[in-house]
Design a protein around this motif. Structure first.
Motif, PDB file in Angstrom:
ATOM      1  N   ARG A 125       0.813  -1.206   0.000  1.00  0.00           N
ATOM      2  CA  ARG A 125       0.000   0.000   0.000  1.00  0.00           C
ATOM      3  C   ARG A 125       0.848   1.258   0.000  1.00  0.00           C
ATOM      4  O   ARG A 125       0.359   2.330   0.269  1.00  0.00           O
ATOM      5  CB  ARG A 125      -0.906   0.001   1.225  1.00  0.00           C
ATOM      6  CG  ARG A 125      -1.943  -1.106   1.171  1.00  0.00           C
ATOM      7  CD  ARG A 125      -2.838  -1.035   2.346  1.00  0.00           C
ATOM      8  NE  ARG A 125      -3.820  -2.113   2.297  1.00  0.00           N
ATOM      9  CZ  ARG A 125      -4.682  -2.356   3.247  1.00  0.00           C
ATOM     10  NH1 ARG A 125      -4.706  -1.624   4.321  1.00  0.00           N
ATOM     11  NH2 ARG A 125      -5.537  -3.349   3.145  1.00  0.00           N
ATOM     12  N   PRO A 147      -4.069   3.582  -1.581  1.00  0.00           N
ATOM     13  CA  PRO A 147      -5.345   2.902  -1.371  1.00  0.00           C
ATOM     14  C   PRO A 147      -5.524   2.477   0.068  1.00  0.00           C
ATOM     15  O   PRO A 147      -4.635   1.885   0.674  1.00  0.00           O
ATOM     16  CB  PRO A 147      -5.238   1.678  -2.311  1.00  0.00           C
ATOM     17  CG  PRO A 147      -4.209   2.045  -3.315  1.00  0.00           C
ATOM     18  CD  PRO A 147      -3.252   2.951  -2.613  1.00  0.00           C
ATOM     19  N   ASN A 148      -6.702   2.774   0.592  1.00  0.00           N
ATOM     20  CA  ASN A 148      -7.118   2.365   1.936  1.00  0.00           C
ATOM     21  C   ASN A 148      -6.400   3.081   3.061  1.00  0.00           C
ATOM     22  O   ASN A 148      -6.728   2.904   4.214  1.00  0.00           O
ATOM     23  CB  ASN A 148      -6.944   0.850   2.131  1.00  0.00           C
ATOM     24  CG  ASN A 148      -7.780   0.056   1.169  1.00  0.00           C
ATOM     25  OD1 ASN A 148      -8.763   0.563   0.649  1.00  0.00           O
ATOM     26  ND2 ASN A 148      -7.397  -1.181   0.934  1.00  0.00           N
ATOM     27  N   ARG A 195     -12.852   8.588   6.721  1.00  0.00           N
ATOM     28  CA  ARG A 195     -11.504   8.027   6.854  1.00  0.00           C
ATOM     29  C   ARG A 195     -10.809   8.576   8.093  1.00  0.00           C
ATOM     30  O   ARG A 195      -9.990   7.890   8.710  1.00  0.00           O
ATOM     31  CB  ARG A 195     -10.693   8.327   5.602  1.00  0.00           C
ATOM     32  CG  ARG A 195     -11.263   7.689   4.338  1.00  0.00           C
ATOM     33  CD  ARG A 195     -10.310   7.834   3.167  1.00  0.00           C
ATOM     34  NE  ARG A 195     -10.949   7.469   1.910  1.00  0.00           N
ATOM     35  CZ  ARG A 195     -11.156   6.214   1.516  1.00  0.00           C
ATOM     36  NH1 ARG A 195     -10.763   5.216   2.294  1.00  0.00           N
ATOM     37  NH2 ARG A 195     -11.736   5.959   0.364  1.00  0.00           N
ATOM     38  N   PHE A 237     -17.442   1.198   2.876  1.00  0.00           N
ATOM     39  CA  PHE A 237     -16.130   0.697   2.451  1.00  0.00           C
ATOM     40  C   PHE A 237     -16.278  -0.471   1.486  1.00  0.00           C
ATOM     41  O   PHE A 237     -15.494  -0.597   0.533  1.00  0.00           O
ATOM     42  CB  PHE A 237     -15.304   0.290   3.673  1.00  0.00           C
ATOM     43  CG  PHE A 237     -14.774   1.446   4.464  1.00  0.00           C
ATOM     44  CD1 PHE A 237     -13.943   2.391   3.872  1.00  0.00           C
ATOM     45  CD2 PHE A 237     -15.112   1.614   5.796  1.00  0.00           C
ATOM     46  CE1 PHE A 237     -13.453   3.471   4.598  1.00  0.00           C
ATOM     47  CE2 PHE A 237     -14.629   2.680   6.531  1.00  0.00           C
ATOM     48  CZ  PHE A 237     -13.795   3.617   5.931  1.00  0.00           C
ATOM     49  N   LYS A 240     -16.951   0.795  -1.902  1.00  0.00           N
ATOM     50  CA  LYS A 240     -15.745   1.395  -2.475  1.00  0.00           C
ATOM     51  C   LYS A 240     -14.691   0.360  -2.834  1.00  0.00           C
ATOM     52  O   LYS A 240     -13.633   0.695  -3.357  1.00  0.00           O
ATOM     53  CB  LYS A 240     -15.156   2.407  -1.484  1.00  0.00           C
ATOM     54  CG  LYS A 240     -15.710   3.814  -1.602  1.00  0.00           C
ATOM     55  CD  LYS A 240     -15.207   4.486  -2.873  1.00  0.00           C
ATOM     56  CE  LYS A 240     -15.590   5.960  -2.900  1.00  0.00           C
ATOM     57  NZ  LYS A 240     -15.078   6.641  -4.087  1.00  0.00           N
ATOM     58  N   GLU A 242     -13.065  -1.443  -0.638  1.00  0.00           N
ATOM     59  CA  GLU A 242     -12.062  -1.490   0.423  1.00  0.00           C
ATOM     60  C   GLU A 242     -12.521  -2.510   1.460  1.00  0.00           C
ATOM     61  O   GLU A 242     -13.209  -2.188   2.425  1.00  0.00           O
ATOM     62  CB  GLU A 242     -11.877  -0.099   1.030  1.00  0.00           C
ATOM     63  CG  GLU A 242     -11.434   0.932  -0.010  1.00  0.00           C
ATOM     64  CD  GLU A 242     -11.330   2.338   0.558  1.00  0.00           C
ATOM     65  OE1 GLU A 242     -11.285   2.494   1.793  1.00  0.00           O
ATOM     66  OE2 GLU A 242     -11.307   3.286  -0.247  1.00  0.00           O
ATOM     67  N   TYR A 243     -12.117  -3.749   1.252  1.00  0.00           N
ATOM     68  CA  TYR A 243     -12.674  -4.856   2.016  1.00  0.00           C
ATOM     69  C   TYR A 243     -11.930  -5.144   3.322  1.00  0.00           C
ATOM     70  O   TYR A 243     -12.494  -5.751   4.241  1.00  0.00           O
ATOM     71  CB  TYR A 243     -12.683  -6.130   1.162  1.00  0.00           C
ATOM     72  CG  TYR A 243     -13.357  -5.963  -0.179  1.00  0.00           C
ATOM     73  CD1 TYR A 243     -14.615  -5.373  -0.276  1.00  0.00           C
ATOM     74  CD2 TYR A 243     -12.749  -6.400  -1.355  1.00  0.00           C
ATOM     75  CE1 TYR A 243     -15.246  -5.221  -1.494  1.00  0.00           C
ATOM     76  CE2 TYR A 243     -13.370  -6.253  -2.589  1.00  0.00           C
ATOM     77  CZ  TYR A 243     -14.616  -5.659  -2.657  1.00  0.00           C
ATOM     78  OH  TYR A 243     -15.232  -5.500  -3.866  1.00  0.00           O
ATOM     79  N   ASP A 244     -10.683  -4.746   3.411  1.00  0.00           N
ATOM     80  CA  ASP A 244      -9.851  -5.146   4.555  1.00  0.00           C
ATOM     81  C   ASP A 244     -10.422  -4.696   5.889  1.00  0.00           C
ATOM     82  O   ASP A 244     -10.443  -5.456   6.859  1.00  0.00           O
ATOM     83  CB  ASP A 244      -8.431  -4.590   4.393  1.00  0.00           C
ATOM     84  CG  ASP A 244      -7.638  -5.345   3.350  1.00  0.00           C
ATOM     85  OD1 ASP A 244      -8.143  -6.375   2.868  1.00  0.00           O
ATOM     86  OD2 ASP A 244      -6.525  -4.911   3.004  1.00  0.00           O
TER      87      ASP A 244
END
Length: 672
Positions: A125, A147-148, A195, A237, A240, A242-244
């Protein structure tokens, strides 16, 4: 061994990172470009001392060394930028990243009071650009667009698994109060604040805090990660990609499920999920110089009123299903520990008791309405979430022999619950007239007035308020008591989960349209209607000063309900209703700084005790906008009506549900 020294300093709001080889990494928090930062950094003359530990020197983990330091030239612009700090100390702390499922340990070298947490970055990342410095050493600039992990995420980490800011450093208050520029949309601002609310544990995001209000001196528990509050954040998320953060949230809350839960020497049943958790940094046992991050859950033993969160486990199952449908990663729900956790929740909910009804019996304050509001018994909100969780769990349970009895009990409860809610909770003009003509004190197995409801219980406001077209599910049903209030979340989720049938679902939306000025008005959406007032308010709430009429849970307007309204409207193919509500909300939400709730009959005032920058207000708006733009994505939380249940339901109705009981030849022996 790889390790890095991070030096934290305030000028122009970016981080400097310095490693042992002289490589510099720096990141912007807001607007400054990487090139400008590089030019300014090249002109600086910084000094810092690196100290390592013999214990950590043997580790092959990724180490981070964070340090606050002085500049040599106290008269230049850098000193002026940071002179607000009373005393710049050479304070630092060393951390070792041990992995996602272990504690995060750190050795504090100097100032113990300045608690920082891991600033480790996952390699995949990080985007770096190499620049040659004047001293011939390579300088790595870290791109702010990662990202993220945006700059705001790094800045806004506060005590709750995040970076606590020293006095004089840029805090959440300063960031949240920044004005939106002309080119920034409301959605961009909302993402910025969402965020900023992210919480980190062991270097990974695990949730979002409830609120990030700079104007409130008393934090209470708004700096914790609430399961119900995180649901719209998690959905945002997921939408978007953004799964983590959602996966981490699911796994870490699952670990908390097995923790000991005690209230005055009594422990609730296994399977209870916490209402919230907090990431705390604590000293290691027998070593005060080292610290670790720990999760500190609250199962209700510290909550106001000491009420266990019944809805937490139900929301957890709903989010687990949404994660699998949106990400396509079914391996998470197939894990043994996840399957076990899901079964524990189901067994807790399906446990036999004294109740004659298939609905869940709960105390007041065990769901979103978490204060005394007269919803004890069988509140609609819990039943709708219960039904949705049962359907979702049935989809995800692994087909194995040991689950056969659980699945059978689950199917039986689904059928009984859907019949009970549709038959006895539904109210429209026709049903209201039927109740008005009820006979009481019917002692028989085929009584019409099964719950002995007295017609005089019908409130005068309902007779005038009920539209000729439309209807809704009442808030609660108990012996000799019907709560005729309209509860938004329960009705909306009854649509989403298919607890309400198709005709009833359309009728609920018809009622919302017909009573728009009462339920939406200047800000969507009333949590319940109408408010408790006068003597009724004093008796039912105990004179709660926070739940005064048309405030908070007593008829307040909650913008977070936008996303549930949007999902319900999309399912029934009536998105124009949600679009209209979103436009109303957009007029004020950003200008009012994203309040928790609004007061007055029309929702015209920001709530008297409402927190600003409330995370689920922000996330609810974002989810509503994302789903309107991509309606197909709403399927991740929608439950389609089961054809087998529908067939069984029709069979029950056609065979007269008020029939007398029958022993059907059951033989039973008695010991005398």
């Amino acid at each position: 061994m790889l390790f890095r020294v991070n030096a934290l300093i305030k000028p122009r709001n970016y981080y400097y990172s310095w490693n042992a080889e002289g490589i510099i990494n720096f990141r912007f928090l807001q607007t400054m470009g990487a090139s400008e930062a590089a030019l300014q950094l090249l002109s600086t003359d910084l000094s810092c001392q690196v100290r390592t530990s013999s214990i950590l020197a043997k580790s092959n983990s990724l180490l981070c060394y964070e340090q606050c330091f002085k500049t040599r030239h106290c008269g230049d612009w850098r000193y002026k930028q940071i002179k607000g700090l009373r005393k710049l100390q050479n304070c630092s702390r060393l951390h070792a990243f041990r992995g996602l499922h272990s504690v995060f340990r750190g050795e504090k070298l100097h100032n113990r009071s300045n608690l920082l947490i891991c600033n480790c970055q996952q390699p995949e990342r990080v985007s770096e650009t190499i620049i040659k410095g004047g001293n011939g050493k390579s300088m790595h600039t870290v791109s702010p667009k990662i990202p993220n992990h945006t700059p705001d995420e790094q800045t806004m980490k506060q005590e709750n698994g995040a970076r606590p800011f020293s006095e004089g450093f840029k805090t959440a208050a300063a960031v949240n109060s920044r004005p939106r520029n002309n080119t920034e949309s409301i959605e961009d601002e909302a993402w910025h604040f969402l965020r900023a609310a992210m919480v980190y544990y062991c270097g990974s995001p695990v949730g979002t805090i409830a609120a990030n209000d700079p104007s409130e001196a008393t934090i209470l528990n708004y700096d914790q990660v609430f399961i119900r509050d995180f649901i719209p954040s998690g959905i945002a998320f997921l939408l978007k990609g953004e799964y983590d953060i959602v996966k981490n949230f699911i796994l870490h809350t699952l670990q908390l499920q097995s923790w000991e839960k005690t209230m005055d020497c009594y422990s609730p049943g296994q399977g209870l999920m916490p209402a919230s958790f907090k990431v705390r940094t604590v000293p290691l046992d027998n070593d005060e110089s080292a610290t670790e991050d720990v999760l500190d859950p609250d199962f209700g033993e510290a909550a106001i009123g000491r009420v266990a969160p019944v809805d937490s486990g139900l929301w957890w199952i709903i989010l687990l299903r949404a994660y699998g449908k949106c990400s396509g990663d079914l391996s998470l729900q197939e894990r043994v520990d996840v399957q076990t956790g899901m079964k524990m929740i189901l067994r807790l909910c399906l446990a036999d008791g004294f109740d004659m009804f298939p609905t869940l019996l709960v105390t007041d304050g065990s769901c979103m309405i978490d204060r005394r509001m007269g919803i004890h018994g069988h509140p609609l909100e819990i039943q709708a979430l219960y039904y949705s969780a049962l359907l979702g769990a049935r989809e995800m349970l692994a087909p194995e022999e040991e689950s056969t009895d659980l699945v059978r009990a689950l199917n039986n409860r689904l059928l009984a619950l859907s019949f009970h809610i549709r038959e006895y909770y539904w109210i429209d003009v026709k049903k209201l007239n039927e109740i008005y003509r009820y006979k009481t004190e019917e002692y028989s197995y085929d009584a019409i007035n099964k719950f002995n409801i007295y017609p005089d219980q019908i409130p005068p406001w309902l007779v005038e308020w009920m539209p000729s077209e439309g209807g809704y599910l009442i808030g609660n049903l108990q012996p000799a008591h019907m709560d005729f209030r309209f509860f938004s979340l329960g009705n909306l989720w009854s649509i989403v989960s298919s607890l309400a049938n198709i005709d009833q679902s359309h009728a609920i939306l018809d009622l919302i349209e017909a009573k728009w000025e009462e339920l939406v008005a200047d800000m969507p959406l009333k949590i319940c209607y109408p408010a408790l007032e006068g003597q009724e308010w004093r008796i039912i709430t105990g004179g709660d000063p926070k739940n005064t009429p048309w405030s908070y849970h007593n008829g307040g307007s909650w913008p977070t309900l936008l996303w549930q309204l949007t999902v319900a409207c999309i399912k029934m193919k009536r998105p124009e209703i949600a679009e209209k509500a979103i436009k109303i909300a957009e007029r004020r939400l950003a200008r009012d700084r994203w309040p928790e709730y609004y007061d007055t009959r029309r929702g015209g005032f920001i709530g008297k005790q409402a927190r600003l920058f409330q995370t689920w207000t922000i996330a609810g708006y974002l989810v509503a906008k994302l789903l309107i733009a991509n309606p197909e994505a709403a399927k991740m939380v929608i439950n389609v009506e089961d054809t087998e249940l529908l067939s069984a339901f029709s069979s029950i109705l056609s065979s007269n549900p008020r029939r007398k009981r029958s022993r059907k030849g059951v033989k039973q022996s008695f010991i005398i």
